[in-house]
Design an enzyme around this catalytic site. Structure first.
Site, PDB file in Angstrom:
ATOM      1  N   ARG A 145       0.885  -1.174   0.000  1.00  0.00           N
ATOM      2  CA  ARG A 145       0.000   0.000   0.000  1.00  0.00           C
ATOM      3  C   ARG A 145       0.916   1.215   0.000  1.00  0.00           C
ATOM      4  NH1 ARG A 145      -5.383   1.135   3.461  1.00  0.00           N
ATOM      5  NH2 ARG A 145      -6.050  -0.318   1.860  1.00  0.00           N
ATOM      6  N   HIS A 174      -7.127   0.570  -6.734  1.00  0.00           N
ATOM      7  CA  HIS A 174      -7.299  -0.370  -5.614  1.00  0.00           C
ATOM      8  C   HIS A 174      -7.881  -1.682  -6.185  1.00  0.00           C
ATOM      9  CE1 HIS A 174      -7.483  -1.681  -1.612  1.00  0.00           C
ATOM     10  NE2 HIS A 174      -8.476  -0.970  -1.125  1.00  0.00           N
ATOM     11  N   GLN A 225      -9.563  -4.528  -3.954  1.00  0.00           N
ATOM     12  CA  GLN A 225     -10.886  -4.147  -3.455  1.00  0.00           C
ATOM     13  C   GLN A 225     -11.958  -4.459  -4.495  1.00  0.00           C
ATOM     14  OE1 GLN A 225     -11.925  -2.497  -0.425  1.00  0.00           O
ATOM     15  NE2 GLN A 225     -13.881  -3.137  -1.272  1.00  0.00           N
ATOM     16  N   ASP A 253     -17.594   6.027  -1.778  1.00  0.00           N
ATOM     17  CA  ASP A 253     -16.355   5.967  -0.996  1.00  0.00           C
ATOM     18  C   ASP A 253     -16.153   7.354  -0.386  1.00  0.00           C
ATOM     19  OD1 ASP A 253     -13.885   5.256   0.050  1.00  0.00           O
ATOM     20  OD2 ASP A 253     -12.801   5.455  -1.846  1.00  0.00           O
ATOM     21  N   CYS A 302     -16.490   0.585   0.180  1.00  0.00           N
ATOM     22  CA  CYS A 302     -15.293  -0.222   0.448  1.00  0.00           C
ATOM     23  C   CYS A 302     -14.885  -0.155   1.918  1.00  0.00           C
ATOM     24  CB  CYS A 302     -14.145   0.244  -0.445  1.00  0.00           C
ATOM     25  SG  CYS A 302     -13.751   1.990  -0.238  1.00  0.00           S
ATOM     26  N   ARG A 334     -12.828  -9.556   0.814  1.00  0.00           N
ATOM     27  CA  ARG A 334     -11.430  -9.219   0.535  1.00  0.00           C
ATOM     28  C   ARG A 334     -10.550 -10.452   0.740  1.00  0.00           C
ATOM     29  NH1 ARG A 334      -9.779  -4.020   0.874  1.00  0.00           N
ATOM     30  NH2 ARG A 334      -7.933  -4.915  -0.102  1.00  0.00           N
TER      31      ARG A 334
END
Ligand code: CP
Ligand code: NVA
Length: 304
Positions: free
Chosen positions: A98, A125, A128, A221, A262, A290
């Site tokens: 990340r 991402h 995700q 988001d 998410c 996930r």
């Protein structure tokens, strides 16, 4: 084989990943794909779901995970990404990272010689979105032909959703305030995929109601992402509220529409408590998925 964005995946690849994820969800500790393998989990910014799900995925697949937080290694401080990538490649079999800047991931792929998986960058991402597609498939039994509606900031999650949904033949609507649209390169790539496959569509609008109308899936988001250093909060609070998923906006969608986020969510900002805690919300399935989707990603990477 790396996973930095979804752009190199074909529909067949995603279908295989989703089918494997469904298998892994039913059979939690069934395969030792990562036996005798070590996975570095590098986090330049905070994470709950990604770090926990990757750690558990590696362990349940028989591997060993090594979590490296900012400040615990020299990466991005005292030592170049190039040297870090070269050294890590001598020790570990996969790098999951990340990062604050997407270019750091590209440097890991350029200078290292082990697979690199994007655990979130300022640009995308992908892990995700694989979990999101799995969640939609579980609830709707299909992907192509569904109207997918995204509201709010055209950010990293939105960029990856556009690609993932385009690959799967969905009708994508994105509603953002003017100036906060998703990355143009991702919109263009999605359009090219749609044209090539002759299925699906993409509409970028500033009108939240057009976006919500008859939608099968509503997604939002945060309005300010971890990598957003210079966003003007006063302006955000002024122009983003029409894009909040609330009961009124939800009433324009199909009666059986599902609501996704998410997480982490800023309740009361991009989504209300009533909606995120309501019957149509699938946010915790999405979070759980996930784990299963990332196991399938490891399988995909090591089968290439
Ligand atoms: N959705 C997601 O990536 O959550 P974390 O930031 O908690 O990992
Ligand atoms: N867009 C958010 C996603 C967090 C999972 C961020 O980058 O902060």
């Amino acid at each position: 084989m790396h996973l930095l964005t979804l752009e190199n995946l074909e529909r067949k690849d995603i279908e295989n990943i989703l089918n494997d994820a469904i298998y892994f969800k039913k059979n939690r500790k069934s395969e030792n794909i990562l036996k005798e393998k070590t996975v570095a989990l590098i986090f330049e910014s905070p994470s709950t779901r990604t770090r926990i799900s990757f750690d558990i995925a590696v362990n349940e697949l028989g591997g060993h995970s090594l979590t490296l937080n900012t400040g615990e290694t020299h990466v991005s401080k005292k030592e170049s990404t190039k040297d870090t990538a070269k050294v890590l490649s001598r020790f570990v079999d996969v790098i999951v990272a990340r990062v604050k800047e997407h270019s750091t991931l590209e440097d890991f792929t350029k200078y290292g010689n082990v697979p690199v998986i994007n655990a979130l960058s300022d640009l995308s991402h992908p892990c995700q979105i694989l979990a999101d597609l799995l969640t939609i498939k579980e609830h709707k039994n299909k992907l192509s032909g569904l109207k997918f509606a995204y509201f709010g900031d055209g950010n990293n999650v939105c960029n990856s959703l556009i690609l993932g949904c385009a690959i799967m033949g969905m009708d994508i609507f994105v509603a953002t305030p003017e100036g906060y649209e998703p990355n143009e390169k991702f919109v263009k790539m999605a359009q090219q995929i749609i044209d090539k496959q002759g299925e699906g569509s993409i509409t970028i609008t500033n009108d939240a109601i057009i976006c919500a109308k008859d939608a099968d899936v509503l997604y939002t988001d945060v309005w300010v992402s971890m990598s957003d250093k210079n966003k003007n909060i006063d302006e955000v609070l002024k122009i983003f509220p029409p894009y909040q998923i609330n009961e009124k906006l939800l009433s324009y969608a199909k009666k059986d529409a599902i609501v996704m986020h998410c997480l982490p969510a800023n309740r009361g900002m991009e989504i209300t408590d009533e909606v995120i805690d309501g019957e149509q919300s699938v946010v915790y399935d999405e979070a759980e998925n996930r784990l299963h989707a990332q196991k399938a990603v490891f399988k995909y990477i090591f089968s290439k």
